[in-house]
Scaffold this active site. Sequence first.
Site, PDB file in Angstrom:
ATOM      1  N   ASP A   1      42.277  14.755  -5.181  1.00 38.98           N
ATOM      2  CA  ASP A   1      41.600  14.916  -6.273  1.00 38.98           C
ATOM      3  C   ASP A   1      41.818  16.441  -6.899  1.00 38.98           C
ATOM      4  OD1 ASP A   1      39.069  14.974  -7.540  1.00 38.98           O
ATOM      5  OD2 ASP A   1      37.739  15.384  -5.867  1.00 38.98           O
TER       6      ASP A   1
ATOM      7  N   CYS B   1      31.959   6.343  -6.622  1.00 40.88           N
ATOM      8  CA  CYS B   1      31.250   7.514  -5.847  1.00 40.88           C
ATOM      9  C   CYS B   1      30.133   7.788  -6.553  1.00 40.88           C
ATOM     10  CB  CYS B   1      32.407   8.511  -5.446  1.00 40.88           C
ATOM     11  SG  CYS B   1      32.036   9.809  -4.148  1.00 40.88           S
TER      12      CYS B   1
END
Length: 209
Positions: A131, A8
């Site tokens: 996360d 990412c």
Amino acid sequence: MRTRVKICGITRPADGHAAANAGADAIGLVFYPPSPRYLSVERAREIRDALPPFVQTVALFVNAEAPQVSQVIGRVHPAMLQFHGEEQPDFCAQFGLPYVKAYRVRSGVTSGASALEYLRPFSRAAAWLFDSHVPEYGGVGESFDWSLVPSTDKPAILSGGLSVANVAEAIRRVRPWGVDVSSGVESAKGIKDAARIAAFIAEVRNADV
């Protein structure tokens, strides 16, 4: 099962190529203006156009307005969306693309039950992503207590503070569908390191074996 890998926060075409060459399944393009990895639509298109076949692009948003999401879809044509803010289920599902919904785990406060309570309304999501709970909405290299990831039939993606040093252990403990890394393969914020990407994916494959 082979653990899928998303790199990412790609900001340069060369970094997208490095991810693809190392065996990444997807790259993340960040459309959250406060992020040091934020991309304009034009830059995102450059990165997308430089990718080889069979590598997915994922567009990441944090509390974006619907017109912004629609503009990115119309001009960048991502394969998938990823929502990291306080978006509601109907908002995430309105764009006609598969999406991932993130849940930020606050170690010492969050439990697996509360994670599931939050995520269950997002039943139409392709996957749920776990996360770290940080003010910057990710990308700062802070991990969380992996035991707080609940068992679920929905594909789970593990993120937050992953690196070459810990991803194999994380996979062995959580057995996620996929892992998502950003700062853990960088030489500077937004600048990916090809050697770190390759080493990270090698560790993922070792854990799979």
